[in-house]
Scaffold this active site. Sequence first.
Site, short mmCIF file in Angstrom:
data_model
loop_
_atom_site.label_atom_id
_atom_site.label_comp_id
_atom_site.label_asym_id
_atom_site.label_seq_id
_atom_site.Cartn_x
_atom_site.Cartn_y
_atom_site.Cartn_z
N CYS A 158 6.14 3.09 7.73
CA CYS A 158 5.92 4.52 8.37
C CYS A 158 4.51 5.71 7.87
O CYS A 158 3.52 4.84 7.09
CB CYS A 158 7.71 5.19 8.14
SG CYS A 158 7.18 5.66 6.30
N PRO A 209 0.85 -1.13 0.11
CA PRO A 209 -0.06 0.10 0.19
C PRO A 209 1.16 1.27 -0.36
O PRO A 209 1.27 1.78 0.94
CB PRO A 209 -0.55 -0.36 0.96
CG PRO A 209 0.26 -0.88 2.09
CD PRO A 209 0.88 -2.05 0.90
N ASP A 211 6.24 2.31 1.56
CA ASP A 211 5.17 1.82 1.87
C ASP A 211 4.50 2.03 2.96
O ASP A 211 5.06 2.75 4.13
CB ASP A 211 5.96 0.42 1.78
CG ASP A 211 4.69 -0.94 2.33
OD1 ASP A 211 3.76 -0.51 3.28
OD2 ASP A 211 5.36 -1.74 2.34
N HIS A 212 3.20 2.57 2.86
CA HIS A 212 2.76 3.40 3.85
C HIS A 212 3.04 2.57 5.65
O HIS A 212 2.01 2.97 6.34
CB HIS A 212 1.27 3.49 3.84
CG HIS A 212 0.53 4.94 4.21
ND1 HIS A 212 1.46 5.39 5.77
CD2 HIS A 212 0.05 5.93 3.23
CE1 HIS A 212 1.01 6.78 6.06
NE2 HIS A 212 0.30 7.17 4.95
N ARG A 213 3.02 1.15 5.46
CA ARG A 213 2.35 -0.11 6.65
C ARG A 213 4.12 0.17 7.85
O ARG A 213 4.25 0.01 8.87
CB ARG A 213 2.94 -1.26 6.58
CG ARG A 213 1.78 -1.26 5.91
CD ARG A 213 1.57 -2.94 4.46
NE ARG A 213 2.53 -3.11 4.17
CZ ARG A 213 3.65 -4.34 3.23
NH1 ARG A 213 2.43 -5.35 3.36
NH2 ARG A 213 3.90 -4.41 2.31
#
Length: 469
Positions: free
Chosen positions: A443, A263, A439-441
């Site tokens: 940070c 994501p 990758d928004h997971r």
Amino acid sequence: MSIKTFLLPDLGEGLTEAELVRWMVAAGDEVAVDQPIAEVETAKSLVEIPCPFEGVVSTLHGEAGQMMLVDEPFISVNTGGEEAPEPAAQEAERAQSYREEERAGTQVPADEEAAEDEGSGNVLIGYGTSNAKRKSSRRRKPRGGVAASAAHAPSEAVRVINPLVRKLARDNALDINAVQGTGPDGLVLRTDVEAALAAPAQQPATGAKDAVAAPAAVAAVAPLPKAGAADSKTGLPVASSQVLSGVRKTIANAMSTSRREIPEATVWVDVDVTKLLKLRKKIKEAQGQAPSVMALISRFAVAGLQRFPELNSRIEVEADGGLRHTVFQGVNLGFAAQTDRGLVVPNVRDAHKLNANELSAEFARLASVAREGKAGVADLSGSTFTINNYGVFNVDGSAAIINYPEAAILGLGRIIEKPWVVNGKIKVRSICEMTLSFDHRVCDGGTAAGFMRYVADAMTDPKSALASL
């Protein structure tokens, strides 16, 4: 005479197949030990295969354009001396051993008591033979339907030598038993599975039980359109149609995996690099040479990763579905390089230990071997962060796709002169657009913005930044 058959060797890093580009010898030619006999293309690079035997070429086990499997016959050489077993007999023996392995554990032992006290002796990759596992297996009740009935009727397993072919079918809920093999003696090849998946009868995709219940529909294979023929969907003539292979296939799979698994979010900033270009010019005048602009920016990026290590990491899915976040202490810096064979990502190992001049030299060296198709597996794998200079294509910006399984990729656009406000006055400055896909997971936006601001400020005032590195 003695015929020795050389099997395609392991080409490293889990690569199990290679496309035969060209033979460098022909049947009847004399060959020496270590003489290059063929050129193959793996998912990583072009590789020359040397011959381990001396003698006369007897058989070439493949043609240009064919996918060759590791540990399968590649070339046979008449070395003289004593008679050796025929290659065909060896192949039949190996095929039989695979069939026996695939059937291991599917037949009920004649003596149930003995089976409880001893392991089966048939070891499959990823499966043990302990008593506990066997008892647990017998306690499971098969689901109803055709699949349950089939479980009680052991028979010779379908011939599939390559485990990746089975995995491809399993990942796409395709019953391997329903695929018609086109290899010798009905051997199921990867192309057979890919053709079955591409068949119109498979759309929309069905579950595994449906695939078992309707093998005839699964086995229906749609022929590939030929050049000049009309496309069934658009009505337009087909210019070309071919199954992706080699580097192009690897790129396609990597991009799809990245989009599917990560994501991602993107942030960007316009950066005034006027002082950076002036500094580089002064270094070149003083020393006769200077590091590339990308090497200077990469040095700032590596320093930024030490301050924001979340971006120098990866996320992996655990067996139980959990997510493991691994953060690295050092940086293997990948960079996108366009070659005649497609886009590849060589990486500079331990980039955090190199200065700008050393980074510049490594970029040049790796780009050269990559374009020549001589980059090794280690050169093209293992990166932890990637930088992509798409400015060389004369474009301002791009939201790059993350190089899976990394957590971020930094993009650099072209440097162009623009009117820019400096101390309240409009001046002509050299401006570069920089983007970061992350990758928004791993940070939130604050971390990504902090990294970008650090790198951008270093690019704007490089003297101060270099003094602190």
